[in-house]
Design an enzyme around this catalytic site. Structure first.
Site, PDB file in Angstrom:
ATOM      1  N   ASN A  44       0.843  -1.196   0.000  1.00  0.00           N
ATOM      2  CA  ASN A  44       0.000   0.000   0.000  1.00  0.00           C
ATOM      3  C   ASN A  44       0.879   1.247   0.000  1.00  0.00           C
ATOM      4  OD1 ASN A  44       0.670  -0.743   2.688  1.00  0.00           O
ATOM      5  ND2 ASN A  44      -1.018   0.438   3.519  1.00  0.00           N
ATOM      6  N   ILE A  45       0.394   2.257  -0.698  1.00  0.00           N
ATOM      7  CA  ILE A  45       1.151   3.511  -0.855  1.00  0.00           C
ATOM      8  C   ILE A  45       0.189   4.659  -0.541  1.00  0.00           C
ATOM      9  CG2 ILE A  45       2.508   4.935  -2.437  1.00  0.00           C
ATOM     10  CD1 ILE A  45       2.917   2.316  -4.135  1.00  0.00           C
ATOM     11  N   CYS A  93      -4.081   0.690  -2.539  1.00  0.00           N
ATOM     12  CA  CYS A  93      -3.957  -0.544  -1.762  1.00  0.00           C
ATOM     13  C   CYS A  93      -2.868  -1.449  -2.353  1.00  0.00           C
ATOM     14  CB  CYS A  93      -5.267  -1.318  -1.794  1.00  0.00           C
ATOM     15  SG  CYS A  93      -6.592  -0.574  -0.840  1.00  0.00           S
ATOM     16  N   GLU A 125      -3.022  -4.606  -3.063  1.00  0.00           N
ATOM     17  CA  GLU A 125      -3.535  -5.505  -4.106  1.00  0.00           C
ATOM     18  C   GLU A 125      -3.563  -4.795  -5.450  1.00  0.00           C
ATOM     19  OE1 GLU A 125      -4.755  -4.751  -1.171  1.00  0.00           O
ATOM     20  OE2 GLU A 125      -6.139  -6.257  -0.401  1.00  0.00           O
ATOM     21  N   CYS A 157     -10.275  -4.889   0.315  1.00  0.00           N
ATOM     22  CA  CYS A 157     -11.375  -3.915   0.349  1.00  0.00           C
ATOM     23  C   CYS A 157     -12.261  -4.102  -0.889  1.00  0.00           C
ATOM     24  CB  CYS A 157     -10.836  -2.489   0.435  1.00  0.00           C
ATOM     25  SG  CYS A 157     -10.272  -1.848  -1.161  1.00  0.00           S
TER      26      CYS A 157
HETATM   27  N1  THU Z   1      -5.313  -1.384   2.475  1.00  0.00           N
HETATM   28  C1  THU Z   1      -4.765  -2.204   1.537  1.00  0.00           C
HETATM   29  O1  THU Z   1      -3.632  -2.001   1.094  1.00  0.00           O
HETATM   30  N2  THU Z   1      -5.510  -3.252   1.106  1.00  0.00           N
HETATM   31  C2  THU Z   1      -6.768  -3.537   1.544  1.00  0.00           C
HETATM   32  O2  THU Z   1      -7.423  -4.404   0.992  1.00  0.00           O
HETATM   33  C3  THU Z   1      -7.319  -2.810   2.689  1.00  0.00           C
HETATM   34  C4  THU Z   1      -6.641  -1.526   3.020  1.00  0.00           C
HETATM   35  C5  THU Z   1      -4.519  -0.238   2.942  1.00  0.00           C
HETATM   36  C6  THU Z   1      -5.036   1.104   2.521  1.00  0.00           C
HETATM   37  C7  THU Z   1      -4.455   2.005   3.567  1.00  0.00           C
HETATM   38  O3  THU Z   1      -3.142   2.376   3.166  1.00  0.00           O
HETATM   39  C8  THU Z   1      -4.351   1.143   4.807  1.00  0.00           C
HETATM   40  O4  THU Z   1      -4.489  -0.206   4.352  1.00  0.00           O
HETATM   41  C9  THU Z   1      -5.409   1.422   5.857  1.00  0.00           C
HETATM   42  O5  THU Z   1      -6.671   1.432   5.304  1.00  0.00           O
END
Ligand code: THU
Length: 139
Positions: free
Chosen positions: A49-50, A60, A62, A97
């Site tokens: 995630n960035i 995210c 993914e 998500c």
């Molecule tokens: N996040 C993801 O990278 N993947 C997901 O499926 C759920 C949420 C990240 C987004 C954000 O940077 C952090 O988790 C908190 O929501």
């Protein structure tokens, strides 16, 4: 029961997803997520995630993996492993998500495997159909 190939794939994907936790850029939520996506070309595309100060532009783990793959010419996939936790400490499962599920639906078939891991030995595996039933598509 998984066959030997699937087991090896799962292990490697979870290991690579775990490794990605250290590259996560999450100074706002402190929630680190790592993903490893297996293409039908048998290549593995990783992602983290960035986040962004303006929040909205955050991405995210993914979707980072999917966009890396598609931008390199791979549009068909077998499985993805996802791990995440506060400060990169994984103590629970991290399901994708809704937005990421929709991106999966764009490129993956209903039997695409979503591997959620809590450790190298604790995993739950779902199909895309299970996590996004009745999904929207124009195709
Ligand atoms: N996040 C993801 O990278 N993947 C997901 O499926 C759920 C949420 C990240 C987004 C954000 O940077 C952090 O988790 C908190 O929501």
């Amino acid at each position: 029961m998984k066959n030997k190939n699937e087991q090896t794939n799962t292990e490697e994907l979870v290991k690579k997803a775990m490794k990605m936790l250290e590259f996560s850029y999450a100074p706002y939520s402190n929630f680190h997520v790592g993903a490893a996506l297996l293409g039908t070309n048998n290549k593995i595309y990783t992602g983290c995630n960035i986040e962004n100060a303006a929040y909205g532009p955050s991405n995210c783990a993914e979707r980072t993996a999917f966009f890396k793959a598609v931008s390199e010419g791979c549009k068909e996939f077998r499985a993805i492993a996802i791990v995440g936790g506060p400060k990169g400490i994984v103590s629970d499962y991290c399901p994708p998500c809704g937005v990421c599920r929709q991106v999966m639906a764009e490129f993956c078939t209903r039997d695409f495997k979503i591997i959620l891991a809590k450790s190298m030995t604790e995993q739950k595996i779902f199909t895309l159909e299970e996590l996004l039933p009745q999904s929207f598509s124009l195709q």
